[in-house]
Motif scaffolding. Structure first.
Motif, PDB file in Angstrom:
ATOM      1  N   ILE A  47      13.014 104.714 121.753  1.00 43.34           N
ATOM      2  CA  ILE A  47      12.093 103.972 120.887  1.00 43.34           C
ATOM      3  C   ILE A  47      11.015 104.906 120.329  1.00 43.34           C
ATOM      4  N   ALA A  48      10.541 105.848 121.143  1.00 39.73           N
ATOM      5  CA  ALA A  48       9.540 106.806 120.664  1.00 39.73           C
ATOM      6  C   ALA A  48      10.129 107.694 119.558  1.00 39.73           C
ATOM      7  N   LEU A  49      11.380 108.091 119.718  1.00 40.56           N
ATOM      8  CA  LEU A  49      12.028 108.931 118.706  1.00 40.56           C
ATOM      9  C   LEU A  49      12.302 108.166 117.414  1.00 40.56           C
ATOM     10  N   ASN A  50      12.601 106.882 117.557  1.00 41.63           N
ATOM     11  CA  ASN A  50      12.885 106.050 116.384  1.00 41.63           C
ATOM     12  C   ASN A  50      12.380 104.640 116.665  1.00 41.63           C
ATOM     13  N   PRO A  51      11.137 104.357 116.294  1.00 43.93           N
ATOM     14  CA  PRO A  51      10.553 103.041 116.580  1.00 43.93           C
ATOM     15  C   PRO A  51      11.268 101.881 115.880  1.00 43.93           C
ATOM     16  N   ARG A  52      12.215 102.167 115.016  1.00 43.35           N
ATOM     17  CA  ARG A  52      12.968 101.116 114.329  1.00 43.35           C
ATOM     18  C   ARG A  52      14.391 100.975 114.906  1.00 43.35           C
ATOM     19  N   ASP A  53      14.621 101.545 116.078  1.00 47.97           N
ATOM     20  CA  ASP A  53      15.950 101.541 116.707  1.00 47.97           C
ATOM     21  C   ASP A  53      16.199 100.192 117.390  1.00 47.97           C
ATOM     22  N   ALA A  54      16.824  99.284 116.660  1.00 48.50           N
ATOM     23  CA  ALA A  54      17.081  97.937 117.182  1.00 48.50           C
ATOM     24  C   ALA A  54      17.920  97.980 118.455  1.00 48.50           C
ATOM     25  N   ALA A  55      18.874  98.892 118.521  1.00 45.58           N
ATOM     26  CA  ALA A  55      19.744  98.981 119.700  1.00 45.58           C
ATOM     27  C   ALA A  55      18.951  99.357 120.954  1.00 45.58           C
ATOM     28  N   ALA A  56      17.940 100.199 120.800  1.00 45.78           N
ATOM     29  CA  ALA A  56      17.123 100.594 121.955  1.00 45.78           C
ATOM     30  C   ALA A  56      16.300  99.409 122.453  1.00 45.78           C
ATOM     31  N   TYR A  57      15.725  98.652 121.524  1.00 50.76           N
ATOM     32  CA  TYR A  57      14.984  97.448 121.934  1.00 50.76           C
ATOM     33  C   TYR A  57      15.917  96.446 122.612  1.00 50.76           C
ATOM     34  N   TYR A  58      17.121  96.294 122.056  1.00 47.98           N
ATOM     35  CA  TYR A  58      18.103  95.370 122.632  1.00 47.98           C
ATOM     36  C   TYR A  58      18.486  95.807 124.045  1.00 47.98           C
ATOM     37  N   ALA A  59      18.743  97.096 124.227  1.00 49.35           N
ATOM     38  CA  ALA A  59      19.126  97.609 125.550  1.00 49.35           C
ATOM     39  C   ALA A  59      18.007  97.382 126.561  1.00 49.35           C
ATOM     40  N   ARG A  60      16.778  97.658 126.134  1.00 50.86           N
ATOM     41  CA  ARG A  60      15.646  97.444 127.048  1.00 50.86           C
ATOM     42  C   ARG A  60      15.472  95.958 127.345  1.00 50.86           C
ATOM     43  N   ALA A  61      15.706  95.118 126.348  1.00 49.31           N
ATOM     44  CA  ALA A  61      15.622  93.666 126.566  1.00 49.31           C
ATOM     45  C   ALA A  61      16.653  93.213 127.593  1.00 49.31           C
ATOM     46  N   GLY A  62      17.857  93.744 127.500  1.00 47.31           N
ATOM     47  CA  GLY A  62      18.898  93.385 128.465  1.00 47.31           C
ATOM     48  C   GLY A  62      18.516  93.778 129.881  1.00 47.31           C
ATOM     49  N   ALA A  63      17.941  94.961 130.024  1.00 46.00           N
ATOM     50  CA  ALA A  63      17.488  95.398 131.347  1.00 46.00           C
ATOM     51  C   ALA A  63      16.362  94.494 131.847  1.00 46.00           C
ATOM     52  N   ARG A  64      15.462  94.155 130.943  1.00 43.82           N
ATOM     53  CA  ARG A  64      14.353  93.288 131.338  1.00 43.82           C
ATOM     54  C   ARG A  64      14.848  91.904 131.746  1.00 43.82           C
TER      55      ARG A  64
END
Length: 135
Positions: free
Chosen positions: A24-41
């Motif tokens: 997310i820090a490298l690409n704050p618009r990375d929807a897949a990274a937010y999705y992956a973190r959401a799944g972990a959460r």
């Protein structure tokens, strides 16, 4: 994001979150990274945070059906059944997945919409007969 998912699968929660944060820090618009973190959460019952991450994923990728489905599951766990039904419906409008049908069936059941819940559960079983939660 892939490395974070591998770490998560190995049970390294802090390592996985560090990788998702890095993506997310490298690409704050990375929807897949937010999705992956959401799944972990969601897996670790950080439900409101999972919803927020899904919101971010959908901000950058509004047709991300899996993010609507994941947010629906978080809303279901939060007992926000109307929101769960709405998000599952959005997920299903983009791609039909048995998991989203079951999520909507469970939310509808909790809203005492028994007939609609039964229809969704039956559709889930028809679509994916090996998906146990559909039964």
């Amino acid at each position: 994001t892939q490395y974070g998912n591998l770490l998560l699968g190995m049970g390294d929660l802090s390592g996985a979150f560090a990788q998702f944060e890095k993506a997310i820090a490298l690409n704050p618009r990375d929807a897949a990274a937010y999705y992956a973190r959401a799944g972990a959460r969601l897996d670790f019952q950080q439900l409101n945070e999972a919803v927020a991450d899904c919101d971010s994923a959908l901000k950058y990728s509004p047709f991300y059906g899996a993010a609507y489905g994941l947010r629906a599951r978080a809303h279901l766990s939060l007992k926000q059944y109307d929101k769960a039904v709405a998000d599952a419906g959005l997920a299903l409008s983009l791609s039909t997945r048995a998991e989203d049908l079951v999520t909507r069936a469970n939310a509808r059941y909790n809203l005492k919409q028994y007939q609609e819940a039964l229809v969704d559960a039956n559709l889930a079983v028809q679509q994916e007969p090996d998906y146990g939660p559909g039964y």
